[in-house]
Design a protein around this motif. Structure first.
Motif, PDB file in Angstrom:
ATOM      1  N   TYR A  18     -30.627 -11.259   6.731  1.00 31.47           N
ATOM      2  CA  TYR A  18     -30.111 -10.747   7.992  1.00 31.47           C
ATOM      3  C   TYR A  18     -31.077 -11.123   9.109  1.00 31.47           C
ATOM      4  CZ  TYR A  18     -27.184  -8.094   4.824  1.00 31.47           C
ATOM      5  OH  TYR A  18     -26.296  -7.761   3.830  1.00 31.47           O
ATOM      6  N   PRO A  19     -30.593 -11.277  10.330  1.00 29.82           N
ATOM      7  CA  PRO A  19     -31.469 -11.750  11.411  1.00 29.82           C
ATOM      8  C   PRO A  19     -32.540 -10.734  11.787  1.00 29.82           C
ATOM      9  CG  PRO A  19     -29.279 -11.227  12.249  1.00 29.82           C
ATOM     10  CD  PRO A  19     -29.185 -11.157  10.760  1.00 29.82           C
ATOM     11  N   VAL A  20     -33.745 -11.237  11.997  1.00 24.71           N
ATOM     12  CA  VAL A  20     -34.859 -10.395  12.434  1.00 24.71           C
ATOM     13  C   VAL A  20     -34.512  -9.684  13.743  1.00 24.71           C
ATOM     14  CG1 VAL A  20     -37.257 -10.444  13.214  1.00 24.71           C
ATOM     15  CG2 VAL A  20     -36.552 -11.822  11.240  1.00 24.71           C
ATOM     16  N   ALA A  21     -33.670 -10.321  14.555  1.00 22.44           N
ATOM     17  CA  ALA A  21     -33.276  -9.722  15.829  1.00 22.44           C
ATOM     18  C   ALA A  21     -32.629  -8.361  15.661  1.00 22.44           C
ATOM     19  CB  ALA A  21     -32.319 -10.663  16.570  1.00 22.44           C
ATOM     20  N   LEU A  22     -32.072  -8.098  14.506  1.00 18.16           N
ATOM     21  CA  LEU A  22     -31.429  -6.802  14.251  1.00 18.16           C
ATOM     22  C   LEU A  22     -32.450  -5.665  14.310  1.00 18.16           C
ATOM     23  CD1 LEU A  22     -28.928  -6.179  11.315  1.00 18.16           C
ATOM     24  CD2 LEU A  22     -30.602  -4.480  11.983  1.00 18.16           C
ATOM     25  N   VAL A  23     -33.567  -5.824  13.626  1.00 18.52           N
ATOM     26  CA  VAL A  23     -34.602  -4.790  13.633  1.00 18.52           C
ATOM     27  C   VAL A  23     -35.251  -4.711  15.008  1.00 18.52           C
ATOM     28  CG1 VAL A  23     -36.819  -4.100  12.653  1.00 18.52           C
ATOM     29  CG2 VAL A  23     -35.015  -4.891  11.158  1.00 18.52           C
ATOM     30  N   GLU A  24     -35.460  -5.848  15.642  1.00 18.72           N
ATOM     31  CA  GLU A  24     -36.028  -5.838  16.990  1.00 18.72           C
ATOM     32  C   GLU A  24     -35.121  -5.081  17.953  1.00 18.72           C
ATOM     33  OE1 GLU A  24     -36.470 -10.001  17.653  1.00 18.72           O
ATOM     34  OE2 GLU A  24     -38.404 -10.130  16.596  1.00 18.72           O
ATOM     35  N   TRP A  25     -33.820  -5.214  17.776  1.00 21.42           N
ATOM     36  CA  TRP A  25     -32.855  -4.490  18.604  1.00 21.42           C
ATOM     37  C   TRP A  25     -32.974  -2.985  18.384  1.00 21.42           C
ATOM     38  CZ3 TRP A  25     -28.455  -1.697  16.870  1.00 21.42           C
ATOM     39  CH2 TRP A  25     -27.546  -1.325  17.872  1.00 21.42           C
ATOM     40  N   LEU A  26     -33.107  -2.564  17.136  1.00 21.33           N
ATOM     41  CA  LEU A  26     -33.284  -1.142  16.850  1.00 21.33           C
ATOM     42  C   LEU A  26     -34.546  -0.594  17.519  1.00 21.33           C
ATOM     43  CD1 LEU A  26     -32.349  -1.051  13.064  1.00 21.33           C
ATOM     44  CD2 LEU A  26     -31.060   0.021  14.923  1.00 21.33           C
ATOM     45  N   HIS A  27     -35.625  -1.360  17.467  1.00 22.50           N
ATOM     46  CA  HIS A  27     -36.875  -0.924  18.089  1.00 22.50           C
ATOM     47  C   HIS A  27     -36.740  -0.863  19.607  1.00 22.50           C
ATOM     48  CE1 HIS A  27     -39.234  -2.665  14.404  1.00 22.50           C
ATOM     49  NE2 HIS A  27     -38.615  -1.538  14.115  1.00 22.50           N
ATOM     50  N   ARG A  28     -36.187  -1.918  20.173  1.00 20.80           N
ATOM     51  CA  ARG A  28     -36.167  -2.065  21.633  1.00 20.80           C
ATOM     52  C   ARG A  28     -35.081  -1.209  22.291  1.00 20.80           C
ATOM     53  NH1 ARG A  28     -35.049  -6.901  21.469  1.00 20.80           N
ATOM     54  NH2 ARG A  28     -32.812  -6.743  21.928  1.00 20.80           N
ATOM     55  N   GLU A  29     -33.868  -1.288  21.764  1.00 15.75           N
ATOM     56  CA  GLU A  29     -32.735  -0.666  22.435  1.00 15.75           C
ATOM     57  C   GLU A  29     -32.511   0.792  22.028  1.00 15.75           C
ATOM     58  OE1 GLU A  29     -31.183  -2.129  24.858  1.00 15.75           O
ATOM     59  OE2 GLU A  29     -32.243  -4.030  24.597  1.00 15.75           O
ATOM     60  N   LEU A  30     -32.858   1.155  20.814  1.00 18.00           N
ATOM     61  CA  LEU A  30     -32.587   2.510  20.334  1.00 18.00           C
ATOM     62  C   LEU A  30     -33.855   3.331  20.110  1.00 18.00           C
ATOM     63  CD1 LEU A  30     -29.557   1.969  17.937  1.00 18.00           C
ATOM     64  CD2 LEU A  30     -29.590   2.511  20.365  1.00 18.00           C
TER      65      LEU A  30
END
Length: 258
Positions: free
Chosen positions: A23-35
């Protein structure tokens, strides 16, 4: 096929480990950054399988408990990730995880989500989440059109897949996921993802799917011949592009869904 959802992949573990997409690393980065999910938030990865989604969260800094009922898949995850001090695995189901009340800050479910009893899991996941904790559900949605390979692969599954149509129909759409979160949906995202596969890897990717006929079935050899012809007709520089949209839904779990 008559296997229940916890046993469908037992005979496919080796191909699953080698050829399933991550799965894309961007997924976890999104959880950290956006949520606002902290990097040290404990994660329960439900239906963790061979550990593909666990690796995503471990690499993001999270301690992870893999909850997986299939002994062969759970053993594969331990073989792969057991040396990481942040990783542990338990024999549990999505509806009965065995985890303690309020013990994790993030409940994650990836590709396995569509096999769960989706009403029963809300109650169980709300139990194990800490106050204010989030659930995140995500999966790789294979693109069905856009290139000759993608369109040919979809037709091949329709021609040879054992219960392909019924499995494909299990995936949730945006409206059903919003209803599942019961008003608690905090965010959605979609990321481009994919694999570049040579013929051997493409064959393994196909055979990792629960609806692909295995050796001994009368559809097995014709399916592999069709796959080879499709690869020969569409490969560029020795590979084909197996493209996905990674879809993500995250939020809290209110007491009742809408």
């Amino acid at each position: 096929m008559s296997l229940n959802s916890t046993e469908r992949f037992t005979s496919r573990v080796a191909d699953y480990v080698r050829y399933r997409p991550d799965y894309p690393v961007a997924l976890v980065e999104w959880l950290h950054r956006e949520l606002g999910v902290d990097r040290d938030t404990p994660v329960a990865d439900i239906g963790a399988g061979t550990g593909i989604s666990c690796k995503l969260f471990l690499d993001g800094g999270h301690p992870v408990t893999a909850v997986e009922p299939n002994a062969s898949m759970r053993a594969a995850s331990i073989d792969w990730l057991g040396g990481n001090p942040g990783f542990s695995a338990v024999a549990g189901t999505a509806e009965a995880t065995t985890l303690a009340d309020a013990s994790v800050g993030l409940v994650a479910a990836a590709q396995a989500f569509h096999w769960f009893d989706q009403q029963a899991v809300r109650t169980e996941w709300a139990r194990i989440l800490k106050p204010g904790g989030l659930a995140v559900v995500f999966w790789n949605s294979r693109r069905l059109s856009g290139t000759p390979f993608l369109e040919g692969y979809e037709q091949m599954l329709l021609d040879y897949g054992l219960d392909y149509t019924s499995v494909a129909e299990r995936y949730n759409d945006d409206a059903s996921m919003e209803a599942w979160f019961g008003g608690g949906l905090r965010g959605t995202a979609r990321f481009d993802h994919g694999q570049q596969l040579d013929l051997e890897a493409l064959r393994g990717r196909l055979l990792s799917s629960s609806y692909a006929p295995q050796a001994g079935h009368p559809q097995h050899a014709p399916m592999l011949e069709a796959l080879r012809k499709l690869f020969d007709a569409t490969a560029r520089d020795g590979t084909v592009s197996f493209d996905y949209d990674t879809r993500v839904f995250a939020g809290t779990l209110p007491a009742t869904a809408s």
